[in-house]
Every structure is written in C-alpha cells, then in structure tokens.
Scaffold this motif. Structure first.
Motif, mmCIF file in Angstrom:
data_model
loop_
_atom_site.group_PDB
_atom_site.id
_atom_site.type_symbol
_atom_site.label_atom_id
_atom_site.label_comp_id
_atom_site.label_asym_id
_atom_site.label_seq_id
_atom_site.Cartn_x
_atom_site.Cartn_y
_atom_site.Cartn_z
ATOM 1 N N ALA A 3 0.901 -1.275 -0.038
ATOM 2 C CA ALA A 3 0.128 -0.080 0.145
ATOM 3 C C ALA A 3 0.919 1.177 -0.058
ATOM 4 N N ALA A 4 1.678 1.299 -0.926
ATOM 5 C CA ALA A 4 2.490 2.499 -1.138
ATOM 6 C C ALA A 4 2.021 3.692 -0.952
ATOM 7 N N THR A 5 0.568 3.886 -1.311
ATOM 8 C CA THR A 5 0.152 5.424 -1.217
ATOM 9 C C THR A 5 0.266 5.808 0.252
ATOM 10 N N ASP A 6 -0.008 4.965 1.077
ATOM 11 C CA ASP A 6 0.126 5.270 2.806
ATOM 12 C C ASP A 6 1.408 5.645 3.132
ATOM 13 N N LEU A 7 2.532 5.322 2.503
ATOM 14 C CA LEU A 7 3.657 5.704 2.787
ATOM 15 C C LEU A 7 3.941 7.398 3.119
ATOM 16 N N THR A 8 4.393 7.754 4.299
ATOM 17 C CA THR A 8 4.542 9.083 4.480
ATOM 18 C C THR A 8 6.073 9.582 4.687
ATOM 19 N N VAL A 9 6.155 10.875 4.566
ATOM 20 C CA VAL A 9 7.424 11.251 4.707
ATOM 21 C C VAL A 9 8.227 11.104 5.711
ATOM 22 N N VAL A 10 7.294 10.836 6.900
ATOM 23 C CA VAL A 10 7.907 10.590 8.435
ATOM 24 C C VAL A 10 8.268 9.127 8.455
#
Length: 192
Positions: A3-10
C-alpha cells in the motif's frame, strides 16, 4: 501486497534513520564498514522474505504507548556470520572461511545474539533521537535462521501494516547484498 500510497515522509525519515544508525553502530562495534545505500521504503501488509538464500532474522520488539509490535532485520547468512566473526575479532582470512559454514557453533550463535542486541539498541537510539517526547522502546527478541524465500517468524496478524525497507548493503570488502528491514509503523508527529 503493498500500500505504497500510505507511505509518509515521516515513515521514510524514521526508517532511514533507524537503518543508518544500525549500520553506524554495528560498524563501530565490529570495526569494519557496514553500509546501506539505495534505500527503498514501502508500506506492506505481509512480511517480506529474504530472497534466494538462508537469512538470519534479527527479531525486534517495538513497544510504543504500551503496545508491543514486531519486526526484523534480515541479513543473508554469510553476512551475519561476517559480522559475528568481526565481533569475535576473527582475522579476515578466518572470516572468509567461516562465511562458507552452514552449521554454527555456540560461540557464533552467541555472537549473532549480541549483534541482535546492538541492532535493537541502535533502532531505539535512532527513534529516541527523533521522537524525544514519545515513549518508544526497541529491543532484540533473538535471532533465527530463515530458509530462502520464507518470511521470518515473529508475532504478526496477516494484513496489518508494516514498513518494509530494502537496501543494497555491504560488510567490509565482501560482495554487496540485499538487506531487508521490517518494522511496524511508528506513531510520530508530522514534524519528526
């Protein structure tokens, strides 16, 4: 399944800092370079496996706000043996011979457990440096061999989110290898 879209900068900042600190701390204690580059981070809903060969899974418990979740650092067996040998101050030519082993003696297993302790300590130190106001603890939960292309064993409910880090890594002058770090998502303020 990712679910790469859920990856955040943090997420990227935290796991990159953890991997960097693990490499720095291990390099210091074994007195050899241990470095990672080409770091790729993704969110996933399954545990990642080490491809093509036996790996050592250095299991980690991440405890945040009273909730324990788990992850692991996966290193190919020869690289884990190298780090253990360097920790035991085995000369370079001896390390090359030990890398060919499939069965580990008690002293090698003990050295790998100690490497696992350094991995856990480094991960916790990285998180404390970034999340000073958050109660986060990371500790080693031992290590175990994992067959090629088999996911490491640790407490996990299939489908829960994980952060999976893949990187090209190298120990001393040995050939580059693929490293995998699996961590539970870590709650952090957006400015972390």
């Amino acid at each position: 399944m990712s679910a790469a879209t859920d990856l955040t900068v943090v997420d990227k900042r935290l796991v990159s800092a953890i991997l960097e600190r693990i490499c720095e701390d291990i390099s210091t204690v074994v007195d050899r370079t241990f470095q990672a580059r080409e770091i790729h981070v993704e969110r996933a809903t399954t545990r990642a496996a080490g491809a093509g060969q036996v790996h050592i899974s250095f299991r980690l418990e991440v405890n945040q706000n009273g909730s324990a979740r788990y992850g692991a650092l996966l290193l190919p067996l020869p690289e884990a043996i190298s780090l253990a040998c360097y920790l035991m101050m085995v000369p370079d030519d001896g390390v090359a011979q030990h890398r060919k082993q499939k069965d580990l003696d008690r002293s090698m297993k003990d050295a790998m457990l100690e490497i696992g302790n350094f991995v856990g300590g480094a991960a916790e130190a990285a998180l404390r440096g970034l999340l000073a106001d958050t109660q986060v603890k990371v500790r080693s939960k031992g290590c175990q061999g994992v067959r090629a292309d088999v996911r490491p064993a640790f407490p996990y409910t299939e489908g829960d989110p994980l952060l999976v880090v893949r990187a090209k890594a190298q120990v001393a002058e040995f050939k580059e290898f693929d490293l995998v770090l699996i961590l539970p998502p870590i709650d952090a303020p957006a400015e972390a």
